[in-house]
Design a protein around this motif. Sequence first.
Motif, PDB file in Angstrom:
ATOM      1  N   LEU A 130      12.669   5.996  -1.332  1.00  0.00           N
ATOM      2  CA  LEU A 130      12.327   5.459  -0.015  1.00  0.00           C
ATOM      3  C   LEU A 130      13.521   5.567   0.930  1.00  0.00           C
ATOM      4  O   LEU A 130      14.669   5.379   0.530  1.00  0.00           O
ATOM      5  N   ASP A 131      13.245   5.863   2.192  1.00  0.00           N
ATOM      6  CA  ASP A 131      14.289   6.032   3.206  1.00  0.00           C
ATOM      7  C   ASP A 131      14.509   4.713   3.929  1.00  0.00           C
ATOM      8  O   ASP A 131      13.826   4.398   4.904  1.00  0.00           O
ATOM      9  N   ARG A 158       6.885  -0.826   7.329  1.00  0.00           N
ATOM     10  CA  ARG A 158       6.618   0.558   6.905  1.00  0.00           C
ATOM     11  C   ARG A 158       7.935   1.165   6.449  1.00  0.00           C
ATOM     12  O   ARG A 158       8.919   1.175   7.201  1.00  0.00           O
ATOM     13  N   ILE A 159       7.964   1.645   5.215  1.00  0.00           N
ATOM     14  CA  ILE A 159       9.154   2.292   4.668  1.00  0.00           C
ATOM     15  C   ILE A 159       8.746   3.692   4.221  1.00  0.00           C
ATOM     16  O   ILE A 159       8.028   3.845   3.226  1.00  0.00           O
ATOM     17  N   PRO A 160       9.171   4.722   4.957  1.00  0.00           N
ATOM     18  CA  PRO A 160       8.781   6.088   4.589  1.00  0.00           C
ATOM     19  C   PRO A 160       9.567   6.606   3.391  1.00  0.00           C
ATOM     20  O   PRO A 160      10.651   6.121   3.084  1.00  0.00           O
ATOM     21  N   LYS A 161       8.993   7.601   2.735  1.00  0.00           N
ATOM     22  CA  LYS A 161       9.714   8.282   1.661  1.00  0.00           C
ATOM     23  C   LYS A 161      10.725   9.238   2.282  1.00  0.00           C
ATOM     24  O   LYS A 161      10.545   9.712   3.396  1.00  0.00           O
ATOM     25  N   MET A 162      11.789   9.523   1.540  1.00  0.00           N
ATOM     26  CA  MET A 162      12.751  10.528   1.981  1.00  0.00           C
ATOM     27  C   MET A 162      12.042  11.876   1.993  1.00  0.00           C
ATOM     28  O   MET A 162      11.096  12.086   1.240  1.00  0.00           O
ATOM     29  N   GLU A 163      12.481  12.763   2.842  1.00  0.00           N
ATOM     30  CA  GLU A 163      11.829  14.074   2.973  1.00  0.00           C
ATOM     31  C   GLU A 163      11.697  14.793   1.633  1.00  0.00           C
ATOM     32  O   GLU A 163      10.658  15.360   1.337  1.00  0.00           O
ATOM     33  N   GLN A 164      12.752  14.762   0.807  1.00  0.00           N
ATOM     34  CA  GLN A 164      12.695  15.483  -0.469  1.00  0.00           C
ATOM     35  C   GLN A 164      11.747  14.816  -1.468  1.00  0.00           C
ATOM     36  O   GLN A 164      11.340  15.431  -2.440  1.00  0.00           O
ATOM     37  N   ALA A 165      11.352  13.571  -1.230  1.00  0.00           N
ATOM     38  CA  ALA A 165      10.437  12.882  -2.141  1.00  0.00           C
ATOM     39  C   ALA A 165       8.977  13.024  -1.721  1.00  0.00           C
ATOM     40  O   ALA A 165       8.076  12.712  -2.498  1.00  0.00           O
ATOM     41  N   LYS A 166       8.724  13.490  -0.498  1.00  0.00           N
ATOM     42  CA  LYS A 166       7.353  13.637  -0.012  1.00  0.00           C
ATOM     43  C   LYS A 166       6.692  14.834  -0.675  1.00  0.00           C
ATOM     44  O   LYS A 166       7.331  15.864  -0.900  1.00  0.00           O
ATOM     45  N   PRO A 167       5.419  14.700  -0.981  1.00  0.00           N
ATOM     46  CA  PRO A 167       4.724  15.851  -1.565  1.00  0.00           C
ATOM     47  C   PRO A 167       4.657  16.989  -0.537  1.00  0.00           C
ATOM     48  O   PRO A 167       4.528  16.744   0.657  1.00  0.00           O
ATOM     49  N   ARG A 168       4.800  18.187  -0.997  1.00  0.00           N
ATOM     50  CA  ARG A 168       4.716  19.326  -0.081  1.00  0.00           C
ATOM     51  C   ARG A 168       4.005  20.469  -0.770  1.00  0.00           C
ATOM     52  O   ARG A 168       3.972  20.582  -1.997  1.00  0.00           O
ATOM     53  N   ARG A 169       3.427  21.299   0.059  1.00  0.00           N
ATOM     54  CA  ARG A 169       2.694  22.442  -0.446  1.00  0.00           C
ATOM     55  C   ARG A 169       3.631  23.647  -0.469  1.00  0.00           C
ATOM     56  O   ARG A 169       4.365  23.903   0.485  1.00  0.00           O
ATOM     57  N   VAL A 212       0.860  -1.174   0.000  1.00  0.00           N
ATOM     58  CA  VAL A 212       0.000   0.000   0.000  1.00  0.00           C
ATOM     59  C   VAL A 212       0.901   1.230   0.000  1.00  0.00           C
ATOM     60  O   VAL A 212       1.779   1.356   0.857  1.00  0.00           O
ATOM     61  N   GLU A 213       0.673   2.139  -0.959  1.00  0.00           N
ATOM     62  CA  GLU A 213       1.479   3.352  -1.042  1.00  0.00           C
ATOM     63  C   GLU A 213       0.604   4.555  -0.750  1.00  0.00           C
ATOM     64  O   GLU A 213      -0.539   4.644  -1.181  1.00  0.00           O
ATOM     65  N   ASP A 214       1.176   5.486   0.019  1.00  0.00           N
ATOM     66  CA  ASP A 214       0.502   6.762   0.249  1.00  0.00           C
ATOM     67  C   ASP A 214       1.531   7.867   0.028  1.00  0.00           C
ATOM     68  O   ASP A 214       2.653   7.590  -0.405  1.00  0.00           O
ATOM     69  N   GLY A 215       1.183   9.086   0.325  1.00  0.00           N
ATOM     70  CA  GLY A 215       2.072  10.215   0.078  1.00  0.00           C
ATOM     71  C   GLY A 215       3.338  10.222   0.914  1.00  0.00           C
ATOM     72  O   GLY A 215       4.306  10.895   0.572  1.00  0.00           O
ATOM     73  N   THR A 216       3.348   9.462   2.009  1.00  0.00           N
ATOM     74  CA  THR A 216       4.510   9.497   2.905  1.00  0.00           C
ATOM     75  C   THR A 216       5.382   8.245   2.838  1.00  0.00           C
ATOM     76  O   THR A 216       6.429   8.181   3.465  1.00  0.00           O
ATOM     77  N   GLY A 217       4.955   7.218   2.095  1.00  0.00           N
ATOM     78  CA  GLY A 217       5.769   6.001   1.999  1.00  0.00           C
ATOM     79  C   GLY A 217       4.955   4.802   1.575  1.00  0.00           C
ATOM     80  O   GLY A 217       3.857   4.936   1.027  1.00  0.00           O
ATOM     81  N   ILE A 218       5.502   3.608   1.842  1.00  0.00           N
ATOM     82  CA  ILE A 218       4.802   2.372   1.518  1.00  0.00           C
ATOM     83  C   ILE A 218       4.695   1.498   2.764  1.00  0.00           C
ATOM     84  O   ILE A 218       5.513   1.581   3.676  1.00  0.00           O
ATOM     85  N   THR A 219       3.662   0.662   2.767  1.00  0.00           N
ATOM     86  CA  THR A 219       3.481  -0.323   3.816  1.00  0.00           C
ATOM     87  C   THR A 219       3.300  -1.676   3.141  1.00  0.00           C
ATOM     88  O   THR A 219       2.484  -1.810   2.237  1.00  0.00           O
ATOM     89  N   LEU A 220       4.102  -2.664   3.566  1.00  0.00           N
ATOM     90  CA  LEU A 220       3.997  -4.020   3.046  1.00  0.00           C
ATOM     91  C   LEU A 220       3.370  -4.895   4.111  1.00  0.00           C
ATOM     92  O   LEU A 220       3.729  -4.794   5.292  1.00  0.00           O
ATOM     93  N   TYR A 221       2.455  -5.760   3.697  1.00  0.00           N
ATOM     94  CA  TYR A 221       1.846  -6.747   4.580  1.00  0.00           C
ATOM     95  C   TYR A 221       2.175  -8.122   3.996  1.00  0.00           C
ATOM     96  O   TYR A 221       1.722  -8.448   2.891  1.00  0.00           O
ATOM     97  N   ALA A 222       2.978  -8.920   4.709  1.00  0.00           N
ATOM     98  CA  ALA A 222       3.374 -10.247   4.236  1.00  0.00           C
ATOM     99  C   ALA A 222       2.770 -11.318   5.132  1.00  0.00           C
ATOM    100  O   ALA A 222       2.888 -11.239   6.361  1.00  0.00           O
ATOM    101  N   ASP A 223       2.132 -12.306   4.525  1.00  0.00           N
ATOM    102  CA  ASP A 223       1.558 -13.419   5.277  1.00  0.00           C
ATOM    103  C   ASP A 223       2.643 -14.440   5.572  1.00  0.00           C
ATOM    104  O   ASP A 223       3.188 -15.057   4.649  1.00  0.00           O
ATOM    105  N   LEU A 224       2.945 -14.615   6.855  1.00  0.00           N
ATOM    106  CA  LEU A 224       3.981 -15.543   7.289  1.00  0.00           C
ATOM    107  C   LEU A 224       3.442 -16.431   8.417  1.00  0.00           C
ATOM    108  O   LEU A 224       3.824 -16.287   9.580  1.00  0.00           O
ATOM    109  N   PRO A 225       2.533 -17.352   8.109  1.00  0.00           N
ATOM    110  CA  PRO A 225       1.916 -18.165   9.155  1.00  0.00           C
ATOM    111  C   PRO A 225       2.931 -19.027   9.893  1.00  0.00           C
ATOM    112  O   PRO A 225       3.810 -19.628   9.286  1.00  0.00           O
ATOM    113  N   GLY A 226       2.804 -19.047  11.214  1.00  0.00           N
ATOM    114  CA  GLY A 226       3.664 -19.886  12.037  1.00  0.00           C
ATOM    115  C   GLY A 226       5.058 -19.344  12.266  1.00  0.00           C
ATOM    116  O   GLY A 226       5.903 -20.013  12.848  1.00  0.00           O
TER     117      GLY A 226
END
Length: 134
Positions: free
Chosen positions: A100-101, A117-128, A35-49
């Motif tokens: 990604l940072d 959770r892997i955040p984006k580097m500050e310079q890669a984040k969207p800013r106003r 899942v990617e959003d404006g501040t980075g990506i989040t990975l969800y891995a299924d690792l049963p047991g």
Amino acid sequence: MNEVDTTRARTPSESVGKSPASYVEAALTPPVDVVEDGTGITLYADLPGVSKDNLHLHVESDTLTIEAESSLSVPEGLQSSHTEVALARFRRVFTLSKELDTEKVSAELQHGVLKLRIPKMEQAKPRRIEVKAG
């Protein structure tokens, strides 16, 4: 982010005639949601047991490696009559974007699901950009 390793695990019947080392080194590819959003990506891995002690995460340069071993065992006094998954190793490798940072990766393992959770580097984040009127 691109997946690098697409090696699939061999079943014991596929390993007949192969060297024992090739089966020992084989690993299942865990399903992963990204899942990617404006501040980075989040990975969800299924690792049963998989326990925290049997989970190994590595980031080197732009490569993320997830390796794990499950510890599902048959309770004492019982015998397994059917096993769907005989292989207890997981492995997945990803190539990460340069924006990604990798110094700020956080990981949490809960109920067989790894959340990275892997955040984006500050310079890669969207800013106003503020516009001044003069």
